[in-house]
Scaffold this active site. Sequence first.
Site, PDB file in Angstrom:
ATOM      1  N   GLY A 211     -23.313 -13.795  16.562  1.00 15.46           N
ATOM      2  CA  GLY A 211     -24.039 -14.997  16.177  1.00 15.46           C
ATOM      3  C   GLY A 211     -23.546 -16.105  17.091  1.00 15.46           C
ATOM      4  O   GLY A 211     -22.344 -16.234  17.293  1.00 15.46           O
TER       5      GLY A 211
ATOM      6  N   ASP B  52     -24.069  -5.355  22.461  1.00 12.71           N
ATOM      7  CA  ASP B  52     -22.673  -5.623  22.792  1.00 12.71           C
ATOM      8  C   ASP B  52     -22.624  -6.253  24.185  1.00 12.71           C
ATOM      9  O   ASP B  52     -23.048  -5.626  25.166  1.00 12.71           O
ATOM     10  CB  ASP B  52     -21.866  -4.323  22.766  1.00 12.71           C
ATOM     11  CG  ASP B  52     -20.369  -4.538  22.934  1.00 12.71           C
ATOM     12  OD1 ASP B  52     -19.976  -5.373  23.776  1.00 12.71           O
ATOM     13  OD2 ASP B  52     -19.591  -3.866  22.243  1.00 12.71           O
TER      14      ASP B  52
ATOM     15  N   ARG C 171     -30.633 -11.749  17.246  1.00 12.84           N
ATOM     16  CA  ARG C 171     -31.511 -12.845  16.817  1.00 12.84           C
ATOM     17  C   ARG C 171     -32.162 -13.492  18.035  1.00 12.84           C
ATOM     18  O   ARG C 171     -31.524 -13.694  19.056  1.00 12.84           O
ATOM     19  CB  ARG C 171     -30.730 -13.901  16.028  1.00 12.84           C
ATOM     20  CG  ARG C 171     -30.133 -13.393  14.734  1.00 12.84           C
ATOM     21  CD  ARG C 171     -29.356 -14.492  14.053  1.00 12.84           C
ATOM     22  NE  ARG C 171     -28.411 -13.942  13.090  1.00 12.84           N
ATOM     23  CZ  ARG C 171     -27.292 -14.547  12.712  1.00 12.84           C
ATOM     24  NH1 ARG C 171     -26.973 -15.722  13.225  1.00 12.84           N
ATOM     25  NH2 ARG C 171     -26.479 -13.990  11.848  1.00 12.84           N
TER      26      ARG C 171
ATOM     27  N   ARG D 106     -15.793 -18.186   1.629  1.00 15.35           N
ATOM     28  CA  ARG D 106     -16.748 -18.676   2.624  1.00 15.35           C
ATOM     29  C   ARG D 106     -18.139 -18.595   2.003  1.00 15.35           C
ATOM     30  O   ARG D 106     -18.585 -17.531   1.581  1.00 15.35           O
ATOM     31  CB  ARG D 106     -16.712 -17.823   3.894  1.00 15.35           C
ATOM     32  CG  ARG D 106     -17.751 -18.240   4.935  1.00 15.35           C
ATOM     33  CD  ARG D 106     -17.743 -17.302   6.123  1.00 15.35           C
ATOM     34  NE  ARG D 106     -18.743 -17.675   7.120  1.00 15.35           N
ATOM     35  CZ  ARG D 106     -19.998 -17.236   7.135  1.00 15.35           C
ATOM     36  NH1 ARG D 106     -20.399 -16.386   6.194  1.00 15.35           N
ATOM     37  NH2 ARG D 106     -20.844 -17.622   8.076  1.00 15.35           N
TER      38      ARG D 106
ATOM     39  N   ASN E 178     -14.963 -13.304   2.286  1.00 15.80           N
ATOM     40  CA  ASN E 178     -16.253 -13.527   2.937  1.00 15.80           C
ATOM     41  C   ASN E 178     -17.162 -12.383   2.519  1.00 15.80           C
ATOM     42  O   ASN E 178     -17.075 -11.277   3.051  1.00 15.80           O
ATOM     43  CB  ASN E 178     -16.083 -13.567   4.457  1.00 15.80           C
ATOM     44  CG  ASN E 178     -17.388 -13.819   5.191  1.00 15.80           C
ATOM     45  OD1 ASN E 178     -18.456 -13.929   4.581  1.00 15.80           O
ATOM     46  ND2 ASN E 178     -17.321 -13.909   6.509  1.00 15.80           N
TER      47      ASN E 178
ATOM     48  N   HIS F  95     -21.643 -22.006  11.267  1.00 13.70           N
ATOM     49  CA  HIS F  95     -20.353 -21.824  11.949  1.00 13.70           C
ATOM     50  C   HIS F  95     -19.444 -23.038  11.757  1.00 13.70           C
ATOM     51  O   HIS F  95     -18.530 -23.275  12.536  1.00 13.70           O
ATOM     52  CB  HIS F  95     -20.554 -21.581  13.456  1.00 13.70           C
ATOM     53  CG  HIS F  95     -21.215 -20.290  13.788  1.00 13.70           C
ATOM     54  ND1 HIS F  95     -22.114 -20.162  14.835  1.00 13.70           N
ATOM     55  CD2 HIS F  95     -21.131 -19.065  13.224  1.00 13.70           C
ATOM     56  CE1 HIS F  95     -22.562 -18.921  14.893  1.00 13.70           C
ATOM     57  NE2 HIS F  95     -21.972 -18.232  13.921  1.00 13.70           N
TER      58      HIS F  95
ATOM     59  N   GLU G  83     -11.435 -18.558  11.390  1.00 12.06           N
ATOM     60  CA  GLU G  83     -12.149 -19.147  10.268  1.00 12.06           C
ATOM     61  C   GLU G  83     -11.431 -18.897   8.942  1.00 12.06           C
ATOM     62  O   GLU G  83     -11.383 -19.780   8.078  1.00 12.06           O
ATOM     63  CB  GLU G  83     -13.565 -18.578  10.200  1.00 12.06           C
ATOM     64  CG  GLU G  83     -14.437 -18.972  11.377  1.00 12.06           C
ATOM     65  CD  GLU G  83     -15.815 -18.356  11.304  1.00 12.06           C
ATOM     66  OE1 GLU G  83     -16.668 -18.907  10.583  1.00 12.06           O
ATOM     67  OE2 GLU G  83     -16.042 -17.329  11.963  1.00 12.06           O
TER      68      GLU G  83
END
Length: 405
Positions: free
Chosen positions: A212, A282, A241, A92, A9, A180, A385
């Site tokens: 995310g 966090d 974000r 990925r 990744n 995702h 993932e």
Amino acid sequence: MGRSVLVLNSGSSSLKYALYNLEKSAKCLFRGVVEGIGASKSLIAHKNAQDARDVKLQGINVTNHRIGLNKVWELLHLDKDLSSSICAVGHRVAHGGETLTKPALITDTVKKAIEKAVLLAPLHNPPNLEGIKAAEELFHCPQVAVFDTAFHSTLPPYAYMYALPLSLYMELGLRRYGFHGTSYQCVLDQAANLLLKPKNNLNVIICHLGAGASMAAIRQGNCIDTTMGVTPLEGLVMATRSGDVDSGVMQILASEKGLSMQEINTLLNKESGLYGICGDKDMRVVLEAAQAGSEKHKLALDVFVHRIKKYLGAYLVHLEGKVDALVFTAGIGERSPPIRSMICHGLNAFGISLDHKKNYQDTNEKREIQSSTSKVKILVVPTDEELCIAQQTLELLSTIEPKSV
């Protein structure tokens, strides 16, 4: 060890990797990360997943992905048996556009398609390509691209189209793609196993809540709606974000603050979300501060949860109330009982009722946490993932080169 798949990744300044042996079971052998690529000092954290031995290389100079991957190669080959065990490399790739909707054996044509999608994912696809090119030089075995957008290729046109001039979709591909996807595929498979129900008969709403964050509505095993859009910015409030925001904000920021489009993009992606509201990104810190009485941290939590419940309501309607399970996954979704509790609070009328004791159970195992009266199952399902990419890589190779794997 003859069926090991290396998963890569590649980010703009990092390279995450994991090596899986899929000979008899899904066993992670090694995993790690190269951080600070291109910086004056880089860090490599390499972990032997079998005996928890760690190797840390600090202060080294990793100027590009090729050098970073070469360091990974050297670390992996401290175990000499690995020299011949890697049968494939799975990558990925963030964005496959409209054409790359399933795992693909990497060819020049595929690389050109990934490059074409750079317009849609300028922060992600370029380093993904760098990782592919570096791996092709080092690992002389099949390379497979697994696309983060692929899972959402089943979205109906009315769900993926923006109400913009149709010419912009035709010319630039501006539409909702979703992200995702590899995680959703992994979690959906596990949810089907947990519920003892065929995947193609499953209606679920999955909340992928991490730094995310996104959600997806899945009908009969196919994604019919998701929160992220043409980029990963749209949708839920995230660590840094903004998620959904009136596009008129950009004009105001440009005219009143004199910000360039690049500065606005940075603000929305890296200076907003939880961090923008309360100064912390966090979730554990945000929860602790809110519980200690900080009003701005409480506000950040309320905005975060409100946005999730807003989409949850929409997805319950999309699925016409026929929901088998509400599923929580990713860092916050898996490990934050207070957030799960806040999201499920007040949903009894929709058949969603949490069991407090099960919700706070200290375990990393996939499990059900709904009350005995809940009509909808509530699941916590860990995502992996990297494992999903390894499995999809091997599955693809078995169909096109059965003798080689």
